[in-house]
Design an enzyme around this catalytic site. Structure first.
Site, PDB file in Angstrom:
ATOM      1  N   GLU A 137      37.213  43.051  45.556  1.00 43.88           N
ATOM      2  CA  GLU A 137      36.991  41.606  45.521  1.00 43.88           C
ATOM      3  C   GLU A 137      36.222  41.104  46.742  1.00 43.88           C
ATOM      4  O   GLU A 137      35.356  40.236  46.629  1.00 43.88           O
ATOM      5  CB  GLU A 137      38.321  40.880  45.385  1.00 43.88           C
ATOM      6  N   HIS A 167      32.440  44.476  32.961  1.00 50.15           N
ATOM      7  CA  HIS A 167      33.222  45.616  33.424  1.00 50.15           C
ATOM      8  C   HIS A 167      32.893  46.871  32.631  1.00 50.15           C
ATOM      9  O   HIS A 167      32.955  47.986  33.161  1.00 50.15           O
ATOM     10  CB  HIS A 167      34.714  45.300  33.347  1.00 50.15           C
TER      11      HIS A 167
END
Length: 582
Positions: free
Chosen positions: A381, A477
């Site tokens: 992140e 993803h």
């Protein structure tokens, strides 16, 4: 043909360098010589046919990077007649003597809109944005949307309390100022677990309850501090959920008072949201103790999750500093922020670019039973934060459930996985052994969330090993597998091998072998490509060119490394011959 990307770049133009709140630093290298920026700006206008700048454009610097050999790279965001241009970013490359050496640009067309007269009022645009994002609309700002191969007059509106966004619950909505059409509606925070994945896990009946445990207790360590000389650096002990017992850099503010604030890493700090959803870092609660011992290794102690978060942030900052001399996520010598216990029953973790914060929920109590404060989650992140501060890679579209699609977004997710795994290798934590797997500690039945050597082994997200035209609009993803696979092949090569106790078997589309050049070189090439040669619309074929340029800069165009980069991309079917028409 290049597909549009959807999140606005107006933020990079409008933000300030406030210490707290929802703003960040617009110019990551404020100490750079003005002459470098001036030379790059002048070169952009002098070479307008190449750079695409037109009369009425203004270029504002976002970052300046200097190579060891002296070359400079100045990243600009653009306004046109005072309006921020979405998809107007570019990087101007200069020689050591500040002569023009080329450009990398997002928009390959003029950003001058056909009309500058809005048919919608700002109020009408706000109403449409609020309806689209199901929240409360803020101010409507006129922008030029140059993301879809055209230049459209539009309003950009930030919507809070959005039912279409997790994390901080804010979305950025772009509304056509002439027709009123919604051009994009993008959640501002990046979430680790996508809505599609969460639905898949629920359908499979999975309950993620990863194993935890701490190392045996050791005596407390504190840094020496002269009496009355506060604040001062100190060293404390943290008992984490996932990383064992760790050493933490803290700040001593009084004789027996310590704050979970890292005085050795630009004031990096972790705070407690107390189950709320604060709109600024200042609204959170500091972690303070008299012992400089933090957490007890279980969720019963609120500081335990903070230990994992602070440790993960510190390791990520160290990775970028030691590997690439990057000083902070935005390369501005500012600390990072983390907020734990975010929201009520939030089973996710987020990067919020407005706050410049990591946000960690405690789990929803059903699908995910513990805070998502695992090391590779934090590395992943925060790496989104690095991308946000550099190329600002964005998806091409977002569906009504918040799932993101398109190659630039897939590349963003891939880079976050690549550098997230790099953080693990750098940390070398015995309780969290490094590998090329992502989310291996989450307790999934397939034993990992994603993996870089053979992405298609991830059946949860349907990750993709090789490029094809279908990847244009893959969920990010899933699509991330293409460049993650190329990176693994570049670093480790193809075929079977065991690294750190993990067995890998990386294939190639043509069956031909790839010889790796080592993780350190591969990371350096991908980082240089990101920071110098990628922009908001970079797709996989552009990424191939960017990494080749980076390898050429570092090792030469005839080098083993340069040839290995070309071979790694060919092995995942990203080739000159199948480059899409722009």
């Amino acid at each position: 043909m290049r597909r549009p990307h959807i999140r606005g770049l107006a933020v990079a133009v409008a933000v300030t360098s406030a210490a707290t709140g929802l703003t960040g630093t617009a110019f990551a290298n404020p100490t750079a010589s003005p002459s470098v920026v001036d030379a790059a700006r002048s070169a952009a206008f002098a070479h307008a046919s190449a750079t695409g700048v037109v009369r009425g454009d203004q270029l504002r610097p976002q970052d300046v990077l200097t190579d060891p050999e002296g070359a400079r790279h100045v990243r600009f965001v653009r306004t046109h007649d005072g309006m921020p241009v979405l998809g107007g970013d570019l990087v101007v490359h200069l020689t050591e003597k500040l002569a023009y050496a080329g450009v990398t640009r997002a928009a390959d067309h003029s950003v001058r809109p056909d009309t500058t007269r809005a048919e919608l009022t700002a109020g009408e645009a706000r109403a449409k944005a609020a309806a689209a994002a199901k929240g409360t609309a803020g101010a409507a700002e006129l922008v030029v949307d140059a993301r879809d191969g055209d230049a459209t007059l539009a309003y950009q509106v930030r919507v809070t309390g959005s039912d279409t966004a997790e994390g901080t619950g804010t979305s950025t909505v772009v509304v056509d100022a002439v027709t009123g059409a919604i051009l994009s509606n993008t959640p501002d925070a990046d979430e680790f677990l996508s809505p599609k994945l969460v639905r898949t896990l629920r359908a499979r009946g999975e309950r993620l309850d990863p194993a935890t445990g701490i190392a045996p207790a050791t005596p407390r360590l504190t840094g020496a501090t002269a009496a009355g000389s506060y604040p001062a650096p100190a060293t404390g002990t943290g008992k984490s959920l996932f990383a064992g017992q760790v050493q933490l850099s803290t700040t001593r503010t009084a004789a027996t008072t310590y704050v979970l604030k890292d005085s050795r890493r630009w004031g990096t700090e972790t705070r407690d949201a107390r189950g709320l959803e604060p709109v600024s870092f200042a609204q959170t609660k500091r972690f303070v103790t008299s012992s400089n011992i933090w957490g007890n290794g279980t969720v019963s102690n609120r500081a335990t999750a903070a230990v994992d978060a602070q440790y993960g942030v510190a390791e990520t900052l160290d990775f970028y500093k030691e590997r690439f001399h990057r000083k902070g996520i935005r390369n501005d010598s500012r600390g990072a922020r983390a907020i734990v216990h975010f929201g009520n029953k939030v089973g996710n973790a987020f990067w919020d670019p407005y706050c410049g914060c990591m946000l960690y929920g405690d789990g929803d109590g059903e699908l995910f039973k513990k805070p998502l404060v695992v090391l590779d989650v934090t590395g992943h992140e925060l790496s989104h934060g690095v991308v946000d501060a550099t190329a600002r890679l964005e998806p091409t579209r977002v569906d009504r459930q918040g799932n993101q699609y398109g190659e630039p977004g897939s590349l963003n997710e891939s880079l976050a996985d690549i550098f997230g795994s790099g953080v693990e290798f750098q940390a070398r934590n015995a309780k969290n052994p490094p590998n090329y797997l992502m989310g291996e500690k989450l307790g999934l039945s397939q034993k990992f969330l994603r993996r870089l050597d053979k992405p298609s082994l991830d059946v949860l997200e349907g990750a993709i090993d090789y490029w094809s035209p279908a990847v244009y609009d893959a969920e990010v993803h899933a699509g991330s597998g293409v460049s993650s696979h190329a990176f693994y092949l570049l670093a480790e090569g193809s075929g079977r091998k065991t690294i750190g106790g993990v067995a890998y078997d990386s294939p190639t589309i043509d069956g031909l072998p790839v010889k790796g050049i080592g993780r350190a070189k591969a990371l350096a090439i991908f980082y240089r490509a990101l920071t110098r040669y990628m922009v908001s619309t970079t797709d996989f074929h552009d990424a191939r060119i960017a990494t080749l340029k980076a390898a050429r800069d570092m090792y030469g165009s005839g080098s083993v490394e340069y040839k290995a980069v070309s071979r790694a991309w060919a092995a995942v079917n990203v080739r000159v011959a199948n480059t899409p028409t722009r």
